[in-house]
Design an enzyme around this catalytic site. Structure first.
Site, PDB file in Angstrom:
ATOM      1  N   GLN A  36      10.531  -8.048  -4.250  1.00 41.26           N
ATOM      2  CA  GLN A  36       9.460  -8.807  -4.894  1.00 41.26           C
ATOM      3  C   GLN A  36       9.767 -10.298  -5.002  1.00 41.26           C
ATOM      4  O   GLN A  36       8.908 -11.142  -4.715  1.00 41.26           O
ATOM      5  CB  GLN A  36       9.175  -8.244  -6.289  1.00 41.26           C
ATOM      6  CG  GLN A  36       8.368  -6.968  -6.291  1.00 41.26           C
ATOM      7  CD  GLN A  36       7.995  -6.529  -7.694  1.00 41.26           C
ATOM      8  OE1 GLN A  36       8.078  -7.297  -8.652  1.00 41.26           O
ATOM      9  NE2 GLN A  36       7.593  -5.271  -7.825  1.00 41.26           N
ATOM     10  N   GLU A  42      21.239  28.764  -9.606  1.00 38.46           N
ATOM     11  CA  GLU A  42      21.486  28.633 -11.044  1.00 38.46           C
ATOM     12  C   GLU A  42      21.520  27.181 -11.514  1.00 38.46           C
ATOM     13  O   GLU A  42      21.155  26.902 -12.661  1.00 38.46           O
ATOM     14  CB  GLU A  42      22.806  29.324 -11.416  1.00 38.46           C
ATOM     15  CG  GLU A  42      22.815  30.825 -11.184  1.00 38.46           C
ATOM     16  CD  GLU A  42      21.723  31.561 -11.961  1.00 38.46           C
ATOM     17  OE1 GLU A  42      21.303  31.068 -13.031  1.00 38.46           O
ATOM     18  OE2 GLU A  42      21.281  32.625 -11.495  1.00 38.46           O
ATOM     19  N   ASP A  73      11.086  -3.334  -6.262  1.00 43.35           N
ATOM     20  CA  ASP A  73      11.726  -4.367  -7.088  1.00 43.35           C
ATOM     21  C   ASP A  73      12.577  -5.322  -6.266  1.00 43.35           C
ATOM     22  O   ASP A  73      12.550  -6.537  -6.468  1.00 43.35           O
ATOM     23  CB  ASP A  73      12.628  -3.712  -8.150  1.00 43.35           C
ATOM     24  CG  ASP A  73      11.848  -3.012  -9.238  1.00 43.35           C
ATOM     25  OD1 ASP A  73      10.672  -3.379  -9.464  1.00 43.35           O
ATOM     26  OD2 ASP A  73      12.407  -2.097  -9.861  1.00 43.35           O
ATOM     27  N   GLU A  74      13.354  -4.756  -5.330  1.00 39.04           N
ATOM     28  CA  GLU A  74      14.362  -5.550  -4.634  1.00 39.04           C
ATOM     29  C   GLU A  74      13.791  -6.562  -3.647  1.00 39.04           C
ATOM     30  O   GLU A  74      14.514  -7.459  -3.189  1.00 39.04           O
ATOM     31  CB  GLU A  74      15.368  -4.639  -3.924  1.00 39.04           C
ATOM     32  CG  GLU A  74      14.793  -3.749  -2.846  1.00 39.04           C
ATOM     33  CD  GLU A  74      14.322  -2.397  -3.346  1.00 39.04           C
ATOM     34  OE1 GLU A  74      14.232  -1.466  -2.518  1.00 39.04           O
ATOM     35  OE2 GLU A  74      14.050  -2.264  -4.561  1.00 39.04           O
ATOM     36  N   ASP A  97      12.940   1.978 -19.163  1.00 38.75           N
ATOM     37  CA  ASP A  97      12.734   2.613 -17.861  1.00 38.75           C
ATOM     38  C   ASP A  97      14.049   2.730 -17.102  1.00 38.75           C
ATOM     39  O   ASP A  97      14.385   3.793 -16.568  1.00 38.75           O
ATOM     40  CB  ASP A  97      11.720   1.806 -17.055  1.00 38.75           C
ATOM     41  CG  ASP A  97      11.329   2.490 -15.752  1.00 38.75           C
ATOM     42  OD1 ASP A  97      10.553   3.453 -15.809  1.00 38.75           O
ATOM     43  OD2 ASP A  97      11.802   2.061 -14.688  1.00 38.75           O
ATOM     44  N   TYR A 120       0.832  -1.208   0.000  1.00 38.57           N
ATOM     45  CA  TYR A 120       0.000   0.000   0.000  1.00 38.57           C
ATOM     46  C   TYR A 120       0.866   1.258   0.000  1.00 38.57           C
ATOM     47  O   TYR A 120       0.619   2.209   0.705  1.00 38.57           O
ATOM     48  CB  TYR A 120      -0.949  -0.009   1.213  1.00 38.57           C
ATOM     49  CG  TYR A 120      -2.177   0.848   1.025  1.00 38.57           C
ATOM     50  CD1 TYR A 120      -3.204   0.444   0.186  1.00 38.57           C
ATOM     51  CD2 TYR A 120      -2.302   2.068   1.698  1.00 38.57           C
ATOM     52  CE1 TYR A 120      -4.332   1.228   0.016  1.00 38.57           C
ATOM     53  CE2 TYR A 120      -3.434   2.855   1.536  1.00 38.57           C
ATOM     54  CZ  TYR A 120      -4.447   2.439   0.684  1.00 38.57           C
ATOM     55  OH  TYR A 120      -5.559   3.219   0.514  1.00 38.57           O
ATOM     56  N   GLY A 121       1.920   1.212  -0.833  1.00 40.99           N
ATOM     57  CA  GLY A 121       2.804   2.367  -0.958  1.00 40.99           C
ATOM     58  C   GLY A 121       2.329   3.321  -2.032  1.00 40.99           C
ATOM     59  O   GLY A 121       1.126   3.493  -2.250  1.00 40.99           O
ATOM     60  N   HIS A 171       5.956  -2.648 -13.088  1.00 38.55           N
ATOM     61  CA  HIS A 171       7.281  -2.511 -13.692  1.00 38.55           C
ATOM     62  C   HIS A 171       7.772  -3.919 -13.982  1.00 38.55           C
ATOM     63  O   HIS A 171       7.485  -4.859 -13.238  1.00 38.55           O
ATOM     64  CB  HIS A 171       8.221  -1.783 -12.732  1.00 38.55           C
ATOM     65  CG  HIS A 171       9.641  -1.643 -13.210  1.00 38.55           C
ATOM     66  ND1 HIS A 171       9.958  -1.292 -14.497  1.00 38.55           N
ATOM     67  CD2 HIS A 171      10.827  -1.812 -12.564  1.00 38.55           C
ATOM     68  CE1 HIS A 171      11.281  -1.233 -14.621  1.00 38.55           C
ATOM     69  NE2 HIS A 171      11.820  -1.558 -13.464  1.00 38.55           N
TER      70      HIS A 171
END
Length: 334
Positions: free
Chosen positions: A87, A228, A84-85, A192, A26-27, A109
């Site tokens: 999953q 700048e 990802d890391e 990506d 739930y992020g 993704h």
């Protein structure tokens, strides 16, 4: 592949009507997909770690978050929105053992599927809906009646209706209102990663740091150098976001435009492009993916050292002080 774009008429939500969708995590993306799908009339089950901030947020939003096994039971679509890391580990221990034939695994993704850190069984669908914007934008645009463009990919079609399910998912989160562009797991993942590393994150931050350091080393005030080389980046990016490089050049002074056209190619040279091609080859070969997975599994020592070095730099210290002076930008500190 020829460009193909789907809209709401091409993406009926019926394949998910009366069905259960499980959202794992739930992020940023997870909360947006959960809320948007629920508002579209879809039953949503959320899986989140009990006691975490995201768990409490899901409760606040009216969900009853549970463990993964409970959430995915009888779900037609299982949307994995975890980082990802983590999953692959979560899939191996909690998702994979509880999958049943005919379910659809959805990702935002393609990293773990494309590089085969996750290899689902042949009797489930594997699809992707990748919003081209962060979760808060996916949610806010939906609430306005619009949507964020999505990418769609089908890696595995076990049931024959994988694409229809994915398109219904996109419709449910508002993506089909803006347009759903067809791609592949390979194309989405590799482009990506390349964009993040060479342009949007790695390239941009390296350019900003080098410009800031050049001015400070030449004796200019760090605060002026910050304005700048960092602060005004947003002004230029916003113009390009609205109308491309041509609109940006139309909007700036002739002096700035001439400097852009004549000096820019001296900064990003053929040598720079050659390095970009090298980085792309590291991505397509799987070298970067392996490096990142090994780094994370090894405790992320290099990752944390590099992060801390930039976090504590003069550029960030000066920037923090100046941002606190600018009440209109809602300054954030990490």
């Amino acid at each position: 592949m020829a460009l193909k774009i789907y809209y709401e008429n091409d993406a009926p939500i019926e394949p998910l009507k009366g069905k259960k969708v499980a959202v794992i995590g739930y992020g940023s993306q997870g909360h947006a997909h959960s809320l948007n799908l629920r508002d579209s009339g879809i039953e949503v089950a959320v899986a989140e770690l009990e006691g975490t901030d995201n768990y409490k947020l899901a409760q606040k939003h009216g969900f009853s978050p549970s463990d993964i096994k409970t959430a995915i039971a009888d779900a037609t679509l299982i949307i994995v929105t975890l980082p990802d890391e983590v999953q692959a580990k979560v899939y191996e221990s909690q998702i994979g053992p509880n999958l049943i034939a005919g379910q659809t695994l959805g990702f935002c993704h393609g990293f773990n599927i494309h590089f085969k850190y996750i290899v689902p069984p042949e009797d489930v669908n594997v699809v992707m809906i990748a919003p081209k914007g962060p979760g808060h934008l996916v949610r806010s645009e939906f609430e306005k009646g619009g949507g964020v463009p999505n990418l769609i990919a089908v890696q595995q079609d076990a049931t024959g209706d994988a694409k229809a399910i994915a398109l219904a998912w996109s419709n449910g989160i508002g993506g089909a209102r803006a347009g759903v562009i067809e791609t592949t797991y390979k194309e989405e993942t590799e482009t990506d990663l390349f964009g993040e590393q060479c342009v949007l994150c790695g390239g941009l931050t390296a350019l900003i740091k080098a410009g800031f350091e050049t001015l400070v080393e030449a004796g200019y005030q760090p605060e002026i150098a910050y304005f700048e080389c960092m602060h005004e980046v947003k002004l230029i990016v916003d113009l390009m976001y609205q109308g491309g490089m041509s609109y940006m050049r139309y909007s700036i002074s002739n002096t700035a435009e001439y400097g852009d056209l004549t000096r820019g190619p001296r900064i990003v040279t053929e040598q720079t492009k050659a390095e970009m091609k090298k980085i792309l080859s590291e991505i397509t070969s799987g070298q970067f993916a392996k490096e990142w997975v090994n780094e994370y599994q090894g405790g992320a020592k290099k990752f944390n050292e590099l992060y801390k070095k930039d976090h504590d730099s003069q550029l960030e210290t000066v920037g923090g002080k100046l941002r606190r002076m600018m009440k209109w930008i809602d300054a954030k500190e990490v």
